[in-house]
Design an enzyme around this catalytic site. Structure first.
Site, PDB file in Angstrom:
ATOM      1  N   GLU A   7      -6.739   9.960  -7.478  1.00  0.00           N
ATOM      2  CA  GLU A   7      -8.181   9.691  -7.374  1.00  0.00           C
ATOM      3  C   GLU A   7      -9.042  10.820  -7.915  1.00  0.00           C
ATOM      4  OE1 GLU A   7     -10.941   8.241  -3.762  1.00  0.00           O
ATOM      5  OE2 GLU A   7      -9.074   7.139  -3.997  1.00  0.00           O
ATOM      6  N   ASP A 103      -6.213   7.412  -2.943  1.00  0.00           N
ATOM      7  CA  ASP A 103      -6.357   7.688  -1.519  1.00  0.00           C
ATOM      8  C   ASP A 103      -5.806   6.508  -0.741  1.00  0.00           C
ATOM      9  OD1 ASP A 103      -7.385  10.195  -1.463  1.00  0.00           O
ATOM     10  OD2 ASP A 103      -9.277   9.672  -0.505  1.00  0.00           O
ATOM     11  N   TYR A 305      -5.114  13.068   6.470  1.00  0.00           N
ATOM     12  CA  TYR A 305      -6.087  12.134   5.873  1.00  0.00           C
ATOM     13  C   TYR A 305      -7.253  11.881   6.832  1.00  0.00           C
ATOM     14  CZ  TYR A 305      -7.886   7.997   3.500  1.00  0.00           C
ATOM     15  OH  TYR A 305      -8.689   7.093   2.855  1.00  0.00           O
TER      16      TYR A 305
END
Length: 634
Positions: A7, A103, A305
């Site tokens: 990303e 992601d 995350y």
């Protein structure tokens, strides 16, 4: 050749290093049978109305509602994006396989799927799905690549969200701008932003229309301790004075002393919203600032995350926790190891495993935000504050419960009538997990308190104070007091309390378990709420006044104009959010979601067009906005 697409460039570099793609080229890295390239977040977007038909290019009420037969995507009009996409397209069309390294979430899935569609990639696609960016997690992820098809429901949920937002946003924004915006201001309407604005406006009106009412509280001081009458408050002064006269000069007798021991469990681990709430409360960080800081910590491998809405860990994380704890033990800031003393009591023993922390059934794509165990280096002051909250919360869940004792003392004064009094005190017997709080244990500010329009009778520190030793039957002189107080309005929203309200579709919920159950119907996703609040600032619908969020005249008038409940109801928007989650979990049909929204949009257009009033919204420049007087202080 296998093409991996990440990303952003920094993530691509980490992946390339691990898999041996060490040779740099313009727009990608290569080596060991891999080419690793990247996007810059979104490279593609849904087409604009004018891309479907020339008739939709100019804004015109006669063209509403705009409902494309089939939605399409296009590249964002930016030279850097076009150049990078050309590289991606060339690599993908020659690839033997692709690894989607976006992601690991709904938006990440959408970003990369759109790029692959636009590049007309035909080869098989695998998915890298990881919760942290550590070298170990990347290696493990590549050893266990998933099939892209496994994430089709996630993509469909992201696509349905994007199409739903387009349908409502494009149509309602044009509709309201043309009908009420005086041709001077775009009146931006959104599926999430408008109900969020309605929360702020409705609260503000409640405060401005609030009529304070007096009440009187009878209390008495016995042995330097304030006891409050259990009768509650008196709504008239005469009533209060009568009770005061009844007890004046008569002895106070202790009738009951009750001591109960209790336990307080550690708070749950952080999800994104609870982290944003704490960072706003303790440090004044905006929701967007906190998201950017925790995202940076994730990309630098120090935390997991961040865009998550669960406060649990899956059971397979438990064996890795001692290693994480070891990393925290060794962590030093300016030569000081802040966590070593906290970890020592549990070092060398198996860590406790609680269902309140480890519950695989409560984890879907990602677990709660925790440190990775990689020792943080070169953190900015703000990053350090965010990391410290995450680290302390992680340590806390493995520490013992806090043990306390609550003492309740009842007393009475016998006059013409017997009036009972009460005081409560709390004593910490063993702080347990509370040792991790250190200096970070500030009390919540006004906006974090319950939405109670009346002052609490209990002194703010009642919970934490130790009482003298009282004995049942003891008696003596006392000094009664009658205090006039006034009911108070609910507090203004700040970012912390607004995030909580968005999470629970506008309902005030203090209980952690109940709040978790209501997340299903919250408005917006944890990762998008910060952006929604920032949009309201950019549109001049709200402004900041210290920590308070204040609606501007434009924001207030816009909500007043909107008669269609769907557009401003948190509950209805929460139901849409639930349907999007259900699409992700294959419990709801994406086409049905879009069809329902098309019908709603058509209905909204019809209702607004039928409005024959001549209402208009006040349009303010930046300079005029600064001159707007704030609502009266309460």
């Amino acid at each position: 050749m296998i093409v991996c697409i990440a990303e952003k460039p920094s993530v691509a570099r980490d992946i390339a290093r691990i898999i041996g793609a060490t040779s740099s080229h313009d727009g990608y890295m290569e080596g060991n049978g891999y080419q690793v390239t990247w996007t810059f977040g979104h490279l593609c977007t849904l087409k604009e109305p004018g891309d479907y038909t020339a008739a939709w290019k100019p804004w015109a009420l006669t063209q509403l509602p705009m409902v494309p037969q089939r939605f399409g995507i296009k590249l964002i009009d930016d030279n850097g994006i076009k150049k990078q996409f050309a590289t991606i397209e060339r690599l993908m069309q020659a690839a033997d396989g692709i690894v989607n390294c976006g992601d690991a979430g709904q938006e990440g899935e959408l970003i990369q799927r759109w790029v692959m569609q636009k590049a007309q990639a035909k080869c098989p696609v695998k998915r890298l799905w990881i919760s942290s960016m550590t070298d170990e997690a990347i290696r493990e992820g590549f050893a266990n690549l998933k099939d892209q098809q496994d994430y089709q429901p996630l993509y469909l949920a992201g696509l349905s969200r994007a199409i739903g937002d387009w349908l409502l946003g494009m149509n309602a924004t044009r509709l309201y701008t043309l009908k009420y915006g005086q041709n001077r201001q775009v009146l931006s309407i959104g599926r999430v932003q408008t109900p969020t604005l309605a929360l702020i406006v409705n609260r503000q009106k409640e405060i401005e229309n609030f009529k304070p009412e007096p009440y009187w509280v009878l209390a008495t001081i016995y042995r330097d301790t304030t006891f409050t009458a259990t009768k509650g408050k008196f709504t008239s002064k005469e009533e209060g004075e009568k009770a005061f006269a009844t007890i004046e000069g008569k002895p106070f007798t202790v009738t009951k002393v009750e001591k109960k021991e209790g336990k307080e469990q550690p708070p749950q681990l952080y999800d994104l919203t609870s982290l944003q709430v704490d960072c706003n409360r303790k440090y004044g960080f905006s929701a967007e600032q906190t998201l950017n800081l925790i995202q940076a910590l994730y990309e630098r491998k120090f935390t997991t995350y961040p865009r998550v809405d669960t406060q649990y860990l899956s059971d397979d994380i438990y064996p890795k926790c001692p290693q994480t704890m070891n990393g925290l033990y060794q962590t030093k800031f300016n030569g000081v190891a802040p966590y070593a003393e906290l970890i020592k009591p549990i070092g060398g023993k198996p860590l406790k495993k609680s269902k309140r922390v480890f519950d695989t059934s409560k984890v879907t794509d990602h677990h709660a935000i925790i440190p990775t165990g990689v020792i943080p280096q070169n953190l900015s002051d703000a990053e350090k504050k965010v990391y410290d909250l995450v680290a302390r919360r992680f340590i806390a869940v493995f520490l013992p419960d806090c043990k306390f004792s609550t003492t309740t003392v009842l007393g009475e004064v016998k006059g013409e009538e017997t009036i009972e009094f009460k005081v409560t005190g709390k004593e910490i017997l063993d702080p347990g997990w509370r040792v991790v709080l250190g200096k970070a244990s500030e009390k919540p500010d006004e906006s974090e308190k319950a939405e109670n329009t009346e002052n609490s009778e209990k002194p703010a520190d009642a919970e934490e104070r130790t009482l003298p030793t009282f004995v049942k039957g003891e008696s003596g002189d006392h000094k009664p007091t009658l205090t006039e107080k006034w009911t108070t309005p609910p507090p203004y929203y700040n970012e912390a309390s607004l995030l909580r309200a968005m999470e629970t579709a506008g309902k005030f919920v203090e209980d952690e378990t109940l709040r978790a159950a209501m997340k299903e119907n919250g408005i917006g996703r944890p990762s998008s709420r910060a952006g929604i609040i920032e949009t309201l600032f950019k549109r001049h619908y709200i402004k900041r006044e210290r920590k308070r969020l204040i609606a501007t005249p434009t924001g207030i008038e816009l909500i007043d104009l909107i008669r269609e409940e769907l557009l401003k109801s948190c509950e209805l928007t929460g139901i849409w959010e639930k349907k999007l989650r259900d699409i992700e979990h294959q419990k709801y049909d994406p086409q049905q979601f879009i069809d329902e929204l098309k019908a709603q949009v058509a209905e909204i257009v019809h209702e607004v067009m039928a409005d024959n009033s001549n209402r208009r919204v006040t349009v303010l420049t930046d300079a005029e906005l600064k001159k707007v007087k704030s609502p009266k202080k309460q």
